[in-house]
Write a protein that holds these residues in place. Structure first.
Motif, short mmCIF file in Angstrom:
data_model
loop_
_atom_site.label_atom_id
_atom_site.label_comp_id
_atom_site.label_asym_id
_atom_site.label_seq_id
_atom_site.Cartn_x
_atom_site.Cartn_y
_atom_site.Cartn_z
N THR A 421 0.99 6.18 -0.41
CA THR A 421 0.59 6.85 0.46
C THR A 421 -0.23 5.82 1.27
O THR A 421 0.02 5.58 2.85
N ALA A 424 2.97 4.21 3.21
CA ALA A 424 3.48 4.64 3.94
C ALA A 424 2.33 4.43 5.56
O ALA A 424 3.29 4.31 6.77
N MET A 425 1.85 5.05 5.21
CA MET A 425 0.26 3.93 6.44
C MET A 425 0.41 3.20 6.52
O MET A 425 -0.10 3.18 8.43
N THR A 426 0.79 1.71 6.41
CA THR A 426 0.36 0.98 6.62
C THR A 426 1.84 0.54 7.27
O THR A 426 1.46 0.16 8.60
N ALA A 427 2.46 0.84 6.84
CA ALA A 427 4.29 1.11 7.59
C ALA A 427 4.76 2.25 9.16
O ALA A 427 4.71 1.07 9.47
N SER A 428 3.69 2.85 8.97
CA SER A 428 3.71 3.67 9.71
C SER A 428 2.29 2.81 11.51
O SER A 428 2.50 3.49 12.48
N GLY A 429 1.55 2.01 10.37
CA GLY A 429 0.72 1.10 12.04
C GLY A 429 -0.38 0.93 11.83
O GLY A 429 -1.53 0.54 12.36
N THR A 538 -0.70 -2.29 -0.86
CA THR A 538 -0.30 -1.74 0.33
C THR A 538 1.27 -1.92 1.05
O THR A 538 1.71 -1.99 2.26
#
Length: 546
Positions: A421, A424-429, A538
């Motif tokens: 999770t 994914a949040m890091t990848a989304s910016g 992350t």
């Protein structure tokens, strides 16, 4: 799930799907798992070792005989100390009336260690959930899943307890030191009763196994571990009633009220309560206060989360408020041992302030009544009492460190369990500092008011005893009129009114602030170590399937 299924096939239908599980099958299923499971087993064993050591030390002090005061048969009206403990150098071990405090302090050390064991049990929980869910889907009954979940934890704790007993026997030899006059520094000449030893060896794994079953209850209810929770309202502030009840039980005025209400006449015999009644009431009061503080952290977390959701600005405050409201009891679970240690430490500091006020009051009284010295009624050996408080604070310090270790395990486990999770949040910016800020405030937002509540509650326990010291105020006294007289025999006396000294008991704000600063510093170190885990959790590689 493949490892669990292959283990099931090797165990056979009679081993798992029958009414009773074979012992060999239970052992194989309990030891199955990956590297994280083995790490959890090792940490649980270490926790069991430390808890057993603390309990064995407390049982050793309880095994000391003698030291209680008995009537002197040679003289009427005087008392002598019963033999059996005169070989020890410390008065804390010699006098029977002081040993319960030592036992309580040592038993206190076992509480944060057992809490650490509870946090270690949570390590690798998602993988273990899937493994036990696979066993349930393969045909295991809920009762068999209970055995597996409890056996893997109890076995590790039993191993740790047995190793702890071995370490205890070695320490008895290593620490067998004597003073120059031949007295023992520690009670290395006594052993607890064999039944007590067996009870400790059984208690540690029983508690750990019970915690393991409790933490795995979701998988035991449904094989998929899916539990739908709808929180319509947050926790209520009913734990405050426990704190008030604890303060009432601890206060000596409560026992006086029982006597005034003639409730003691209901006790058969001489119409008096047993001698252990005051100590039992004070112990129950401390327990109620600690439970009230720990359980009250749930209400504090939910309230803080609601305030952040309503008045917060920015993603950090809003995400923190949402997490606190979604699981308000997380603070009670992870911070319980630390808050209990703070309550005990605040009470010890309050008792030290009470001692200082009493010694000051007697010093003022003696300077007025007898300028030559030799005052009457002053407590003896003040350094001895201060030494007892220092021992209690040493126990509190160790408890804080152990509790911080438990929080670190829970903190790291929570990050690892949600690593995909976070990735994914890091990848989304989402910046890493935003995620770090959420984790920081998720820990410290409920900790600050809960820590303040623990300090106030612990200090209030001692304040219920007395808030001022009164000395003197009795009949007139005959004192020396000439302080320069060569000796007391030739001194001309005069009659003066007995002075009445009132010394208020101060609140040790400075020492309480240092205790709070120590707890906050330990938690800051925990969060700092957790940030290192967050950075590695992350990485974008965590998004890979498999």
């Amino acid at each position: 799930m493949s490892a669990a299924s292959s283990t099931v096939r090797r165990g056979g239908a009679a081993g798992l799907t029958g009414r009773r599980m074979r012992a060999a099958t239970l052992v194989r299923l309990s030891l199955a798992g990956n590297r994280t499971d083995r790490l959890r087993t090792g940490l649980t064993a270490v926790s069991g070792l430390c808890a057993a050591l603390a309990l064995f030390a407390a049982a050793t002090v309880g095994a000391i005989h003698g030291g209680h005061w008995i009537p002197d048969p040679a003289q009427d009206g005087s008392s002598i100390m019963a033999p059996g403990s005169e070989q020890y150098a410390s008065l804390m071990l010699v006098e029977a009336g002081l040993r319960p405090g030592v036992i309580f302090a040592l038993a206190l050390l076992a509480l944060p260690v057992l809490a650490l064991a509870g946090q270690c049990i949570r390590l690798g929980a998602p993988a273990r959930d899937r493994r036990l869910a696979g066993l349930r889907l393969a045909g295991a009954t809920p009762g068999q899943a209970v055995l597996i979940a409890g056996a893997e934890t109890a076995a590790a704790s039993l191993l740790g307890a047995v190793l702890g007993f071995g370490v205890y026997l070695v320490l008895r030899v290593v620490l067998d030191q004597r003073t120059p006059d031949g007295r023992l520094l520690l009670p290395t000449d006594v052993l607890p009763h064999p039944l007590v030893i067996a009870g400790i060896l059984a208690l540690v794994p029983a508690l750990a196994g019970g915690l393991g079953v409790l933490l795995m209850r979701r998988v035991l209810i449904t094989p998929l571990g899916v539990v739908r929770r709808i929180r319509e309202r947050g926790p209520r502030p009913w734990p405050g009633v426990l704190i008030v009840l604890g303060l009432v039980l601890f206060a000596p005025r409560t026992l006086d009220l029982l006597h005034r209400l003639d409730l003691t006449e209901r006790v058969p015999g001489d119409g008096r309560l047993p001698e252990w009644t005051p100590l039992a009431m004070m112990g129950a009061g401390v327990l109620c206060v600690i439970l009230g503080v720990v359980l009250g952290t749930g209400w504090i977390s939910f309230t803080v989360g609601r305030l952040l959701r309503r008045y917060g600005r920015g993603p950090v405050s809003l995400l923190t408020g949402a997490r606190l409201m979604a699981d308000p009891w997380n603070g009670s679970r992870t911070l319980g041992a630390l808050l209990a240690a703070v309550v005990f430490g605040a009470a010890a500091l309050g008792y030290r302030a009470d001692l200082g006020a009493e010694f000051t009051a007697y010093d003022r009284y003696n300077r007025i009544v007898s300028p030559r010295g030799g005052g009457m009624g002053a407590p003896e050996a003040p350094e001895f009492y201060y030494h007892g408080v220092r021992l209690a604070m040493a126990a509190v310090t160790i408890a804080l460190l152990v509790a911080a270790g438990g929080v670190l395990v829970a903190f790291a486990e929570g990050i690892v369990a949600r690593r995909r999770t976070f990735a994914a949040m890091t990848a989304s910016g989402v910046p890493r500092r935003t995620l770090g800020g959420v984790l920081f405030w998720h820990t410290f937002a409920p900790l600050l008011p809960a820590l303040l509540l623990a300090l106030v509650s612990g200090a209030a326990l001692v304040r219920t005893l007395r808030t001022e010291i009164s000395v003197g105020g009795g009949p007139d006294l005959a004192v020396c009129a000439d302080p320069a007289a060569p000796d007391l025999a030739t001194c001309v006396t005069k009659v003066i009114a007995d002075p009445f000294i009132v010394q208020p008991v101060p609140v040790p704000f400075g020492q309480l602030a240092l205790l709070a600063a120590g707890a906050l510093l330990a938690m800051a170190a925990v969060v700092g170590a957790g940030m290192l885990v967050l950075r590695s959790s992350t990485d974008l590689e965590e998004l890979r399937a498999g």
